[in-house]
Motif scaffolding. Structure first.
Motif, PDB file in Angstrom:
ATOM      1  N   TYR A  71       0.828  -1.216   0.000  1.00 38.78           N
ATOM      2  CA  TYR A  71       0.000   0.000   0.000  1.00 38.78           C
ATOM      3  C   TYR A  71       0.862   1.265   0.000  1.00 38.78           C
ATOM      4  O   TYR A  71       0.741   2.110  -0.898  1.00 38.78           O
ATOM      5  CB  TYR A  71      -0.934  -0.017   1.209  1.00 38.78           C
ATOM      6  CG  TYR A  71      -1.600   1.307   1.470  1.00 38.78           C
ATOM      7  CD1 TYR A  71      -2.672   1.729   0.686  1.00 38.78           C
ATOM      8  CD2 TYR A  71      -1.161   2.158   2.475  1.00 38.78           C
ATOM      9  CE1 TYR A  71      -3.280   2.955   0.905  1.00 38.78           C
ATOM     10  CE2 TYR A  71      -1.762   3.367   2.708  1.00 38.78           C
ATOM     11  CZ  TYR A  71      -2.825   3.767   1.922  1.00 38.78           C
ATOM     12  OH  TYR A  71      -3.415   4.977   2.137  1.00 38.78           O
TER      13      TYR A  71
ATOM     14  N   ASN B  94       3.406   1.624  -3.032  1.00 42.45           N
ATOM     15  CA  ASN B  94       2.798   2.001  -4.310  1.00 42.45           C
ATOM     16  C   ASN B  94       2.533   3.501  -4.388  1.00 42.45           C
ATOM     17  O   ASN B  94       2.788   4.135  -5.421  1.00 42.45           O
ATOM     18  CB  ASN B  94       1.489   1.231  -4.509  1.00 42.45           C
ATOM     19  CG  ASN B  94       1.716  -0.228  -4.850  1.00 42.45           C
ATOM     20  OD1 ASN B  94       2.795  -0.604  -5.314  1.00 42.45           O
ATOM     21  ND2 ASN B  94       0.724  -1.049  -4.616  1.00 42.45           N
ATOM     22  N   VAL B  95       2.015   4.077  -3.310  1.00 43.05           N
ATOM     23  CA  VAL B  95       1.735   5.513  -3.340  1.00 43.05           C
ATOM     24  C   VAL B  95       3.035   6.312  -3.336  1.00 43.05           C
ATOM     25  O   VAL B  95       3.121   7.387  -3.949  1.00 43.05           O
ATOM     26  CB  VAL B  95       0.813   5.905  -2.164  1.00 43.05           C
ATOM     27  CG1 VAL B  95       1.565   5.915  -0.845  1.00 43.05           C
ATOM     28  CG2 VAL B  95       0.174   7.266  -2.399  1.00 43.05           C
TER      29      VAL B  95
ATOM     30  N   THR C 131      -4.271   7.155  -2.403  1.00 40.68           N
ATOM     31  CA  THR C 131      -4.740   5.892  -2.970  1.00 40.68           C
ATOM     32  C   THR C 131      -6.257   5.918  -3.058  1.00 40.68           C
ATOM     33  O   THR C 131      -6.942   6.039  -2.038  1.00 40.68           O
ATOM     34  CB  THR C 131      -4.279   4.696  -2.119  1.00 40.68           C
ATOM     35  OG1 THR C 131      -2.860   4.749  -1.961  1.00 40.68           O
ATOM     36  CG2 THR C 131      -4.665   3.395  -2.784  1.00 40.68           C
TER      37      THR C 131
ATOM     38  N   GLN D 281      -6.971  -1.016  -5.339  1.00 41.75           N
ATOM     39  CA  GLN D 281      -6.723   0.300  -4.761  1.00 41.75           C
ATOM     40  C   GLN D 281      -5.683   0.985  -5.646  1.00 41.75           C
ATOM     41  O   GLN D 281      -4.582   0.469  -5.823  1.00 41.75           O
ATOM     42  CB  GLN D 281      -6.225   0.213  -3.314  1.00 41.75           C
ATOM     43  CG  GLN D 281      -7.204  -0.434  -2.355  1.00 41.75           C
ATOM     44  CD  GLN D 281      -7.113  -1.938  -2.328  1.00 41.75           C
ATOM     45  OE1 GLN D 281      -6.014  -2.491  -2.314  1.00 41.75           O
ATOM     46  NE2 GLN D 281      -8.250  -2.622  -2.318  1.00 41.75           N
TER      47      GLN D 281
ATOM     48  N   PRO E 112      -3.227   4.068  -6.766  1.00 36.84           N
ATOM     49  CA  PRO E 112      -2.519   5.323  -6.450  1.00 36.84           C
ATOM     50  C   PRO E 112      -2.879   6.408  -7.459  1.00 36.84           C
ATOM     51  O   PRO E 112      -2.845   6.172  -8.672  1.00 36.84           O
ATOM     52  CB  PRO E 112      -1.038   4.934  -6.541  1.00 36.84           C
ATOM     53  CG  PRO E 112      -1.011   3.449  -6.401  1.00 36.84           C
ATOM     54  CD  PRO E 112      -2.298   2.951  -6.994  1.00 36.84           C
TER      55      PRO E 112
ATOM     56  N   SER F 234      -8.634   2.360   1.528  1.00 36.59           N
ATOM     57  CA  SER F 234      -7.666   1.590   0.750  1.00 36.59           C
ATOM     58  C   SER F 234      -6.659   0.897   1.664  1.00 36.59           C
ATOM     59  O   SER F 234      -6.283  -0.269   1.440  1.00 36.59           O
ATOM     60  CB  SER F 234      -6.932   2.504  -0.229  1.00 36.59           C
ATOM     61  OG  SER F 234      -7.827   3.114  -1.138  1.00 36.59           O
TER      62      SER F 234
END
Length: 309
Positions: A92, A95-96, A184, A192, A194, A252
């Motif tokens: 999570y 990725n962002v 996200t 989910q 980004p 998310s």
């Protein structure tokens, strides 16, 4: 062999304990995600109606406002990166952060300097480890954000956007020409995404109602004045957009944590089965060896007795 069996039994016990923890975290995330989804959905109508109000003022008045005026030569941009406070949520936060790095490279390629604003301890630790300066960070609320936090973040970003470099002290953050947000977006329990959006200057395009007949063009009257109405609406608009992004990120994060903990629980099950199978094989091998030693001892004793006779 007996020692090896004990080792595998200890591993099975520790893996079962880990499985209980991951299963509990999965259930907690599953119970919270419903509420997080409901909060994100309930915030959408307010943001939509506020967008329509801002659109009406921006469309049917000729007032130029600092938050809606495009700078001629933007040189500096602020970037708000929304991450989590805790881990155990799969990819999570990474990725962002990758999306944020991509946007930073794009802005620098356009000749703009980037000021970083962070929410969440993961993002703060990421840039601190790389010794990259962060103007301000907000932590401790990633899975349950409040509007007060969004209002504080919005006020800080608006102040940075309206700041004047000539009048700003040397140790204070410089004014910026653009404000971007990377968060996200919650699509579903399995997806989910980004997302990077430009928050300032405002691009008011949603909710713009264009009448079909020029003779029926609606007449808008703004009290006390269009400029004062914009002064009141635009900060609320920015804060609502930030709050909506925080709610989307919270949903998310919980979805990603539930998925990661379910995967960890399933892996623990497979590991326990593997350890039990190996332990049984080791136990059977130990039994076979003991039987072989007993049989060998009996044969040796019988041979010795036969030789003495």
């Amino acid at each position: 062999m007996a020692l090896s069996v004990r080792e595998y039994r200890a591993r099975i016990k520790s893996t079962e304990s880990m499985k209980k923890i991951t299963r509990a975290m999965e259930l907690i995330a599953a119970s919270r995600i419903i509420k997080a989804q409901q909060r994100a959905q309930s915030a959408a109508p307010y943001a939509r109606e506020l967008t329509r109000a801002v659109s009406a003022v921006a469309t049917f008045s000729n007032v130029e406002h600092a938050l809606t005026t495009e700078p001629e030569n933007p040189k500096r941009a602020a970037l708000l990166v929304v991450t989590s406070d805790r881990g155990l949520a799969g990819a999570y936060s990474s990725n962002v952060l990758k999306e944020a790095e991509r946007l930073v490279e794009k802005l620098k390629g356009e000749g703009k300097e980037v000021d970083l604003y962070i929410t969440g301890r993961k993002g703060e630790a990421y840039f601190k480890f790389r010794q990259r300066p962060v103007v301000q960070a907000w932590t401790g609320f990633s899975d349950q954000p409040t509007y007060d936090v969004a209002a504080d973040i919005g006020a800080t970003l608006i102040e940075a956007f309206l700041g004047d470099d000539d009048e700003t002290p040397e140790d204070a953050p410089q004014g910026v020409d653009e404000v971007h947000v990377v968060y996200t977006r919650f699509r579903s329990m399995l997806v989910q995404e980004p997302t990077a959006v430009r928050l300032l200057p405002l691009e008011v395009v949603e909710g713009e109602e264009k009448p079909g007949d020029d003779d029926l063009l609606p007449l808008y009257e703004f009290e006390p004045s269009p400029a004062e109405v914009l002064d009141s609406l635009l900060p609320r608009y920015v804060q609502s957009r930030i709050f909506f992004a925080l709610l989307q990120a919270a949903a998310s994060e919980l979805a990603a944590r539930q998925k990661a903990m379910k995967s960890a629980t399933d892996n623990a099950d497979e590991l326990i089965k593997k350890y039990k199978r190996i332990a049984n094989q080791a136990r059977q091998a130990g039994i076979t060896q003991e039987i072989s030693e007993i049989v060998g001892g009996v044969n040796a004793l019988a041979d010795a007795q036969a030789g003495s006779e």
